[in-house]
Design an enzyme around this catalytic site. Structure first.
Site, short mmCIF file in Angstrom:
data_model
loop_
_atom_site.label_atom_id
_atom_site.label_comp_id
_atom_site.label_asym_id
_atom_site.label_seq_id
_atom_site.Cartn_x
_atom_site.Cartn_y
_atom_site.Cartn_z
N TYR A 159 0.82 -1.22 0.00
CA TYR A 159 0.00 0.00 0.00
C TYR A 159 0.86 1.27 0.00
O TYR A 159 0.33 2.37 -0.19
CB TYR A 159 -0.93 0.02 1.20
CG TYR A 159 -2.37 -0.34 0.88
CD1 TYR A 159 -2.70 -1.01 -0.30
CD2 TYR A 159 -3.40 -0.02 1.75
CE1 TYR A 159 -4.00 -1.35 -0.58
CE2 TYR A 159 -4.71 -0.36 1.47
CZ TYR A 159 -5.01 -1.03 0.31
OH TYR A 159 -6.31 -1.36 0.04
N LYS A 226 5.19 -13.91 5.98
CA LYS A 226 5.92 -14.76 5.05
C LYS A 226 7.41 -14.60 5.35
O LYS A 226 8.25 -14.35 4.48
CB LYS A 226 5.56 -14.32 3.61
CG LYS A 226 6.04 -15.21 2.52
CD LYS A 226 5.30 -16.53 2.42
CE LYS A 226 5.98 -17.40 1.38
NZ LYS A 226 5.73 -18.83 1.54
N ASP A 280 1.11 -18.93 3.76
CA ASP A 280 0.56 -20.00 2.92
C ASP A 280 -0.04 -21.11 3.79
O ASP A 280 -1.12 -21.64 3.49
CB ASP A 280 1.60 -20.55 1.93
CG ASP A 280 2.99 -20.68 2.52
OD1 ASP A 280 3.30 -19.97 3.48
OD2 ASP A 280 3.77 -21.51 2.03
N ASP A 304 -4.68 -8.79 2.53
CA ASP A 304 -5.59 -8.68 1.39
C ASP A 304 -6.08 -10.08 1.00
O ASP A 304 -7.28 -10.33 0.90
CB ASP A 304 -4.80 -8.04 0.24
CG ASP A 304 -5.70 -7.49 -0.85
OD1 ASP A 304 -6.91 -7.39 -0.62
OD2 ASP A 304 -5.18 -7.16 -1.92
#
Ligand code: NAP
Length: 416
Positions: A159, A226, A280, A304
């Protein structure tokens, strides 16, 4: 307070937001943005329901004083620009806004109005409660297991909007700098983007998520990242999250390691289990161990994907909503877009924006009205009196239009 083209209502007071503390007058002024496409219809339905709910729940002692402010197509007509300074000033002044969806042109260098609003007002936490309304068609066998609230960082990471096209002066400069100064070689035909994640923004988001869990009596907060691949951005998000908990909530947070070593695998009453998951893995945990998660804190891009994936589990766009919260202002809105093909047809489902309105009522501390509307929506959907999107997936449904659905909700109010 002076505006170029707006006249605020003469009655009504200002909401003051001071971090967690909201000071709310009995008749707050609520700026609202109609939105584009189906926005004006779902916003109209929402305002009708909220006005009626507050009037009935508090027998006229409290009320909402609506104040239209402009963004998107309506702003273009009135001001010649998509996001006029008046609108930002009004939200700063009155603290909150209810917002319909706005069109975001794809490409062409036009900044998303939604992103612009969040950044200009520093609405750093995009908060998405996700739970199932009985009767809403869902792809899951047990959609009722989903009861999560996702806190997605909304000012940095992707963003931040720091990217440069292939071959641009900026991209070539950056490539040269990377090659000459850092000995990093990247293909010349690459577009480039920066992904900043800071300690400050991470900590204020995680603080909010933990405080929320404490206030609601929830027992699990999960940092989603992540970090196995992006160690100094996503990995740092995780590390700063734990650091914040150790520094500010040492008495109430327990890590997974401590759960075993100090508490024999059982979370003591009144404590929060703070854990982390790689994004994930989290996507599949949401499907396979849905009940194990309650509050998630996520950087922007993970947030998101995961918030839409979670929403999909409970029926998707027509019923998904959220709040964009900062320390001094907040905007409540549906997650869906402008669905242009249904614009002006009185067909769109107003539930998502209605629920964002319920979230606004909750933040005002007007729980009676909030519960009344929430129960009424459940009753309407439970009776299979629904808009086209749900009707087409239900057998024996009665299809109604946007404004009729609002009337059905009002008929089913119960404030006990
Ligand atoms: P969209 O407007 O959300 O619509 C996609 C589809 O979702 C619709 O065609 C419809 O499906 C269904 N849908 C969405 N809202 C619905 C509602 N209230 N009731 C019933 N069905 C609903 O997504 P999009 O077509 O990708 O985006 C259109 C524009 O909206 C774009 O300019 C986008 O940038 C913008 N947008 C704005 C926001 C925002 O302001 N926060 C968010 C997302 C997108 P069916 O056709 O299958 O019935």
């Amino acid at each position: 307070m002076s505006f170029a083209k707006l006249s605020p209502p003469k009655e009504g007071g200002r909401i003051r937001i001071l971090g967690d503390r909201w000071e709310v007058p009995s008749h707050p002024v609520i700026p609202w943005i109609a939105g584009d496409g189906i926005g004006p219809e779902v916003t109209q339905a929402t305002r009708t329901v909220l006005t009626e709910a507050v009037a009935r729940a508090y027998a006229g002692k409290r009320g909402l004083v609506w104040f239209e402010v402009y963004a998107g197509d309506r702003a273009k007509e009135k001001y010649g620009e998509l996001l006029p300074p008046d609108t930002l000033q009004a939200i700063r002044e009155f603290g909150v806004a209810l917002k319909g969806p706005l069109t975001t042109p794809v490409g062409g260098g036009v900044r998303s109005l939604n992103v612009a609003l969040r950044q200009e007002l520093d609405l750093y936490a995009n908060v998405r409660p996700v739970s199932w309304i009985p009767g809403v068609p869902s792809p899951m066998v047990h959609p009722e297991n989903m009861n999560m609230v996702l806190f997605r960082e909304a000012t940095e990471d992707v963003y931040a909007g720091l990217e440069w096209p292939r071959g641009s002066t900026e991209a070539l400069k950056l490539l040269r700098f990377l090659r000459e100064e850092l000995q990093v070689s990247i293909r010349e035909d690459s577009g480039l983007g920066l992904k900043p994640i800071s300690e400050f923004c991470t900590k204020r988001l995680v603080r909010r998520a933990i405080k929320f869990a404490l206030a609601k009596g929830l027992t699990r907060v999960t940092l989603v990242h992540k970090g196995n691949i992006m160690k100094y951005t996503e990995g740092a998000f995780r590390d700063w999250g734990y650091e914040l908990a150790r520094a500010e909530f040492p008495e109430v947070t327990v890590t997974e390691g401590e759960l075993e070593t100090k508490h024999g695998g059982t979370l003591p009453p009144g404590k929060i289990l703070l854990n982390d998951r790689i994004a994930d893995n989290m996507l599949q945990q949401m499907l396979t161990r849905t009940k194990d998660y309650q509050v998630l804190a996520l950087p922007n891009l993970n947030g998101d994907y995961l918030s839409d994936a979670a929403s999909g589990q409970v029926g998707g766009l027509g019923v998904t909503y959220g709040g964009n919260l900062g320390d001094n202002a907040a905007i409540f809105e549906p997650v869906h877009g402008t669905a242009p093909k249904y614009a002006g047809k009185n067909k769109a489902n107003p539930t998502a924006e209605l629920l964002s309105g319920v979230m606004l009522l909750d933040h005002l501390g007007w729980g009676e009205a909030a519960v009344g509307v929430r129960n009424a929506i459940r009753a309407a959907i439970g009776s299979k009196t629904v808009t086209y999107d749900l009707a087409r997936q239900m057998s024996g449904a009665t299809e109604v239009g946007t404004q009729e659905f609002a009337r059905v909700v009002i008929e089913r109010f119960s404030f006990s």
